[in-house]
Design a protein around this motif. Structure first.
Motif, mmCIF file in Angstrom:
data_model
loop_
_atom_site.group_PDB
_atom_site.id
_atom_site.type_symbol
_atom_site.label_atom_id
_atom_site.label_comp_id
_atom_site.label_asym_id
_atom_site.label_seq_id
_atom_site.Cartn_x
_atom_site.Cartn_y
_atom_site.Cartn_z
ATOM 1 N N MET A 106 6.883 3.581 -12.410
ATOM 2 C CA MET A 106 6.898 4.700 -12.092
ATOM 3 C C MET A 106 8.465 4.802 -11.150
ATOM 4 O O MET A 106 9.500 6.447 -11.778
ATOM 5 N N MET A 107 8.682 3.804 -10.407
ATOM 6 C CA MET A 107 10.481 4.166 -10.151
ATOM 7 C C MET A 107 11.424 4.034 -11.399
ATOM 8 O O MET A 107 12.305 4.536 -10.607
ATOM 9 N N ARG A 108 11.241 3.031 -12.220
ATOM 10 C CA ARG A 108 11.652 2.904 -13.398
ATOM 11 C C ARG A 108 11.706 4.090 -13.946
ATOM 12 O O ARG A 108 12.976 4.660 -14.593
ATOM 13 N N GLY A 109 11.007 4.700 -14.421
ATOM 14 C CA GLY A 109 10.894 6.173 -15.067
ATOM 15 C C GLY A 109 11.793 6.616 -14.092
ATOM 16 O O GLY A 109 12.457 8.505 -14.662
ATOM 17 N N MET A 110 11.660 7.177 -12.591
ATOM 18 C CA MET A 110 13.228 8.004 -12.339
ATOM 19 C C MET A 110 14.761 7.366 -12.066
ATOM 20 O O MET A 110 15.271 8.671 -12.032
ATOM 21 N N GLN A 111 14.912 6.336 -12.674
ATOM 22 C CA GLN A 111 16.045 5.999 -12.509
ATOM 23 C C GLN A 111 16.511 6.191 -14.155
ATOM 24 O O GLN A 111 17.719 6.175 -14.243
ATOM 25 N N ARG A 112 15.495 7.067 -15.005
ATOM 26 C CA ARG A 112 16.163 6.915 -16.280
ATOM 27 C C ARG A 112 16.542 8.918 -16.161
ATOM 28 O O ARG A 112 17.009 9.511 -15.723
ATOM 29 N N HIS A 171 0.871 -1.227 0.153
ATOM 30 C CA HIS A 171 0.048 -0.181 0.131
ATOM 31 C C HIS A 171 1.067 1.062 0.109
ATOM 32 O O HIS A 171 0.475 1.776 -0.683
ATOM 33 N N ASN A 172 1.470 1.206 0.784
ATOM 34 C CA ASN A 172 3.142 1.660 0.973
ATOM 35 C C ASN A 172 4.014 2.190 -0.375
ATOM 36 O O ASN A 172 4.534 3.427 -0.014
ATOM 37 N N LEU A 173 4.210 1.635 -1.355
ATOM 38 C CA LEU A 173 5.185 1.220 -2.007
ATOM 39 C C LEU A 173 4.826 1.857 -3.723
ATOM 40 O O LEU A 173 3.668 1.922 -3.284
#
Length: 133
Positions: A127-133, A120-122
């Motif tokens: 979205m996390m992959r988009g932040m790594q680029r 629920h909190n993750l």
């Protein structure tokens, strides 16, 4: 005759199975611990035999049998080693045990609740992959 003497004379004294009338003597104490050790070893061996031999108990019944053996093991330890009985002199021991069980239950329930609600909190994976680029 006092009430305690009357109870002991009739064999109605409140004592655990590991505590006979001679539990104050060294031989009586050793005998109680030896009986407890034998029962604990027997229950431990029974659980290993239960898991090691296939077909002894129906498959889905194995966890239930292991839980029953574990509860028996706890009973042996409480009575023979911790000397938890229903006697009036064991009230503090019983309350301490109950408090310990309560704390363990709260920690266990809280841990399971936290682990069940981790997703629920993750952040979502895309979205996390988009932040790594």
């Amino acid at each position: 005759m006092s009430e305690e003497r009357r109870e002991q004379a009739h064999g109605e004294a409140d004592s655990a199975p590991g505590e006979g009338q001679d539990h104050d003597t060294i031989a009586g104490g050793v005998r109680g611990y030896a009986i407890g050790l034998g029962l604990a070893a027997l229950l431990t061996a029974a659980s290993f035999v239960l898991v090691g031999t296939h077909g002894l108990i129906w498959g889905p019944g194995v966890p239930v049998a292991l839980i029953a053996l574990a509860i028996g093991q706890m009973g042996v330890h409480l009575v023979f080693f911790l000397h938890i009985t229903t006697g009036p002199d064991n009230t503090n021991n019983t309350l301490a045990l109950a408090f310990g069980v309560l704390i363990c239950a709260l920690v266990l329930i809280g841990s399971v609740w936290i682990m069940a609600h981790l997703n629920h909190n993750l952040m979502p994976a895309d979205m996390m992959r988009g932040m790594q680029r």
